[in-house]
Scaffold this motif. Structure first.
Motif, PDB file in Angstrom:
ATOM      1  N   UNK A 189       0.831  -1.208   0.000  1.00  0.00           N
ATOM      2  CA  UNK A 189       0.000   0.000   0.000  1.00  0.00           C
ATOM      3  C   UNK A 189       0.862   1.254   0.000  1.00  0.00           C
ATOM      4  N   UNK A 190       1.894   1.273   0.837  1.00  0.00           N
ATOM      5  CA  UNK A 190       2.775   2.441   0.885  1.00  0.00           C
ATOM      6  C   UNK A 190       3.663   2.503  -0.354  1.00  0.00           C
ATOM      7  N   UNK A 191       4.045   1.351  -0.851  1.00  0.00           N
ATOM      8  CA  UNK A 191       4.842   1.310  -2.082  1.00  0.00           C
ATOM      9  C   UNK A 191       4.077   1.988  -3.225  1.00  0.00           C
ATOM     10  N   UNK A 192       2.819   1.617  -3.380  1.00  0.00           N
ATOM     11  CA  UNK A 192       2.006   2.178  -4.461  1.00  0.00           C
ATOM     12  C   UNK A 192       1.773   3.677  -4.268  1.00  0.00           C
ATOM     13  N   UNK A 193       1.551   4.079  -3.016  1.00  0.00           N
ATOM     14  CA  UNK A 193       1.318   5.499  -2.741  1.00  0.00           C
ATOM     15  C   UNK A 193       2.557   6.329  -3.060  1.00  0.00           C
TER      16      UNK A 193
ATOM     17  N   UNK B 278       3.534   6.374  -6.757  1.00  0.00           N
ATOM     18  CA  UNK B 278       2.687   7.250  -7.568  1.00  0.00           C
ATOM     19  C   UNK B 278       3.108   8.705  -7.462  1.00  0.00           C
ATOM     20  N   UNK B 279       3.931   9.010  -6.463  1.00  0.00           N
ATOM     21  CA  UNK B 279       4.409  10.377  -6.260  1.00  0.00           C
ATOM     22  C   UNK B 279       5.892  10.503  -6.576  1.00  0.00           C
ATOM     23  N   UNK B 280       6.375   9.584  -7.415  1.00  0.00           N
ATOM     24  CA  UNK B 280       7.734   9.594  -7.959  1.00  0.00           C
ATOM     25  C   UNK B 280       8.830   9.370  -6.904  1.00  0.00           C
ATOM     26  N   UNK B 281       8.474   8.853  -5.747  1.00  0.00           N
ATOM     27  CA  UNK B 281       9.471   8.620  -4.693  1.00  0.00           C
ATOM     28  C   UNK B 281      10.306   7.390  -5.041  1.00  0.00           C
ATOM     29  N   UNK B 282      11.618   7.524  -4.945  1.00  0.00           N
ATOM     30  CA  UNK B 282      12.518   6.395  -5.212  1.00  0.00           C
ATOM     31  C   UNK B 282      13.196   5.900  -3.935  1.00  0.00           C
TER      32      UNK B 282
END
Length: 216
Positions: A155-159, A162-166
């Motif tokens: 869930x946090x991975x997808x969130x 989706x906000x370009x966090x690497x």
């Protein structure tokens, strides 16, 4: 003997004068009571207005201090975003359990990085338990590669994805009693992952102190 008083007997000059005096006295008492009540109402409204105005000014100063501080840390770590999330009660479910949520209350971004604060309000903690539980257990999560949590925290991975966090470094913030009240999220989208424990801990302390001021 007739004891019945006629209207003519009642409306004598003496009785009319007495009745007039009573009505004038009653009106005077009511007027004084009303003026006293009105003064109390005006005083309450003025004090309430002043109190609200003072709170707005105080909260605004704290908000500004926190935003400036997280922006300084973002620059120091060469991060792309820094956010502060706060936990809160979002009401109750039908069976009475509190609907705990998290909201992003502060966000600063490097130029060219998209902000998402407006879409990060009232996130049910139940939707991100795979992230919240290890975060609270360890007090922080240091993830140098977002792909490392693809299966463990979907869930946090997808969130975040989706906000370009690497990569990210999230750390818990607490109140004076030591209870978790939220967390700080230091995020990397384009720039290289970088952390500094001293800088981060000073930021945590600063945010905790500032947020505790809201309780004063």
């Amino acid at each position: 003997m007739n004891n019945t008083m006629s209207l003519n007997d009642f409306f004598t000059l003496e009785n009319i004068e007495t009745l007039g005096t009573m009505l004038a006295t009653g009106a005077s008492v009511l007027f004084i009571a009303w003026k006293s009540f009105q003064k109390k109402i005006d005083k309450y409204i003025n004090e309430k207005g002043t109190n609200i105005s003072g709170k707005i000014r105080g909260h605004s100063a704290i908000d500004l201090a926190i935003v400036k501080k997280i922006d300084e840390v973002r620059e120091s770590l060469n991060a792309d975003r820094v956010r502060v999330f706060e936990f809160h009660n979002g009401g109750h479910y039908a069976h009475g359990r509190s609907a705990l949520k998290a909201t992003c209350t502060y966000e600063t971004c490097r130029y060219g990085i998209k902000p998402y604060q407006s879409s990060l309000a009232n996130i049910p903690l139940g939707c991100i338990t795979d992230f919240i539980n290890p975060l609270l257990d360890n007090n922080y999560l240091a993830i140098a590669n977002i792909e490392d949590i693809r299966t463990s925290m979907p869930s946090m991975y997808n969130l975040k994805k989706s906000m370009e966090v690497t990569a990210f470094y999230d750390v818990v913030i607490k109140n004076k009693s030591g209870d978790p009240v939220g967390f700080i999220s230091i995020q990397f989208c384009v720039n290289k992952y970088n952390t500094n424990e001293e800088i981060i801990q000073k930021l945590v302390w600063f945010v905790e102190e500032e947020l505790s001021s809201f309780m004063c």
